[in-house]
Design an enzyme around this catalytic site. Structure first.
Site, PDB file in Angstrom:
ATOM      1  N   CYS A  94      -9.526 109.186 -53.565  1.00 20.11           N
ATOM      2  CA  CYS A  94      -9.633 109.485 -52.132  1.00 20.11           C
ATOM      3  C   CYS A  94      -8.654 110.586 -51.701  1.00 20.11           C
ATOM      4  O   CYS A  94      -8.848 111.744 -52.061  1.00 20.11           O
ATOM      5  CB  CYS A  94      -9.459 108.203 -51.321  1.00 20.11           C
ATOM      6  SG  CYS A  94     -10.198 108.300 -49.663  1.00 20.11           S
ATOM      7  N   HIS A 192     -12.729 103.264 -53.905  1.00 23.64           N
ATOM      8  CA  HIS A 192     -11.721 102.209 -53.883  1.00 23.64           C
ATOM      9  C   HIS A 192     -12.373 100.961 -54.487  1.00 23.64           C
ATOM     10  O   HIS A 192     -13.496 100.985 -54.938  1.00 23.64           O
ATOM     11  CB  HIS A 192     -11.274 101.916 -52.449  1.00 23.64           C
ATOM     12  CG  HIS A 192     -10.658 103.091 -51.757  1.00 23.64           C
ATOM     13  ND1 HIS A 192      -9.384 103.533 -52.031  1.00 23.64           N
ATOM     14  CD2 HIS A 192     -11.141 103.910 -50.784  1.00 23.64           C
ATOM     15  CE1 HIS A 192      -9.092 104.564 -51.252  1.00 23.64           C
ATOM     16  NE2 HIS A 192     -10.140 104.822 -50.495  1.00 23.64           N
TER      17      HIS A 192
END
Length: 239
Positions: A94, A192
């Site tokens: 991310c 994630h």
């Protein structure tokens, strides 16, 4: 390997560690030890220099300000770039994924200089991508379908020297039908979950790069596969 231990470097846990991304470190530790591979993990806070003799470097997600600060400190330090030149692997998630590129979007969408490990550029999109993601991995990597969770507003464009990690089945990823990327032994993703807990094949890819082998001895992945099957079944069953 450069020493008698597999050396994992968790970069800036005080700045980049959202959505349980530290779990990626724990998964690599566990999977190495279950194969009787000695492991040393080094947690490098943002005030500390980056050690250059690691085997796998990991970066997690973070908010805008910590991401900008992390990028600036990594650029000044230079240790991560030198480690990559030496042959180390990088797994970035991310915000960490965005900042290893050449540029990313700041708090107001302004361009912020990245670390420049790979030829990608990220910018702020119009909508936040939130939710489960499923993606089919580049066959060259030999990794099963990816499952994970995304929460970002980034759009990431890949340069000619970079290959997409996967192509999205569900979710947004890079914003063009692809998710993540890799170049050499540098790999980035928006996933994630933690990503490596939900995708043990991806964890083993990183370990095999670090060990300099094509395949690793098999281990019991019953728990991981149950998690994968539950997530994939739930997400794909909604279509």
């Amino acid at each position: 390997m450069q020493s008698d231990k597999l050396r994992l470097i968790w970069i800036y846990p005080d700045l980049l560690s959202t959505y349980g991304d530290q779990g990626n470190v724990l998964v690599l530790e566990q999977r190495a030890r279950r194969r009787n591979i000695p492991v040393e993990t080094v947690y490098v806070r943002s005030a500390d220099p980056i050690p250059e003799q690691g085997d796998v470097y990991l970066l997690g997600g973070g908010e805008d300000r910590p991401q900008i600060l992390a990028a600036a400190r990594l650029r000044r330090d230079g240790g991560l770039g030198r480690a990559v030149e030496r042959g180390a692997s990088v797994f970035a998630v991310c915000a960490g994924y965005q900042l290893i590129g050449t540029v990313f979007g700041g708090e107001e969408g302004q361009p912020v200089e990245g670390v420049g490990l790979i030829d990608i550029g990220s910018r702020r999109g119009e909508r936040r991508a939130v939710g489960e993601i499923v993606a089919e991995v580049d066959p060259e990597l030999g990794v099963p379908t990816l499952t994970g969770f995304e929460n970002h507003m980034g759009v990431t464009d890949l340069g000619p020297s970079v290959r997409p990690l996967s192509r999205t089945v569900v979710g947004t990823g890079n914003g063009d039908g692809t998710e993540g990327c890799y170049s050499g032994r540098v790999l980035g993703t928006y996933l994630h979950g933690p990503a490596l807990a939900r995708n043990p094949g991806l964890a083993d890819l990183l370990l095999s790069w670090a060990m300099g082998v094509e395949t690793l001895p098999p281990i019991d992945d019953t728990w991981h596969e149950r998690l994968r099957d539950e997530r994939l079944g739930t997400v794909l069953g909604r279509q």
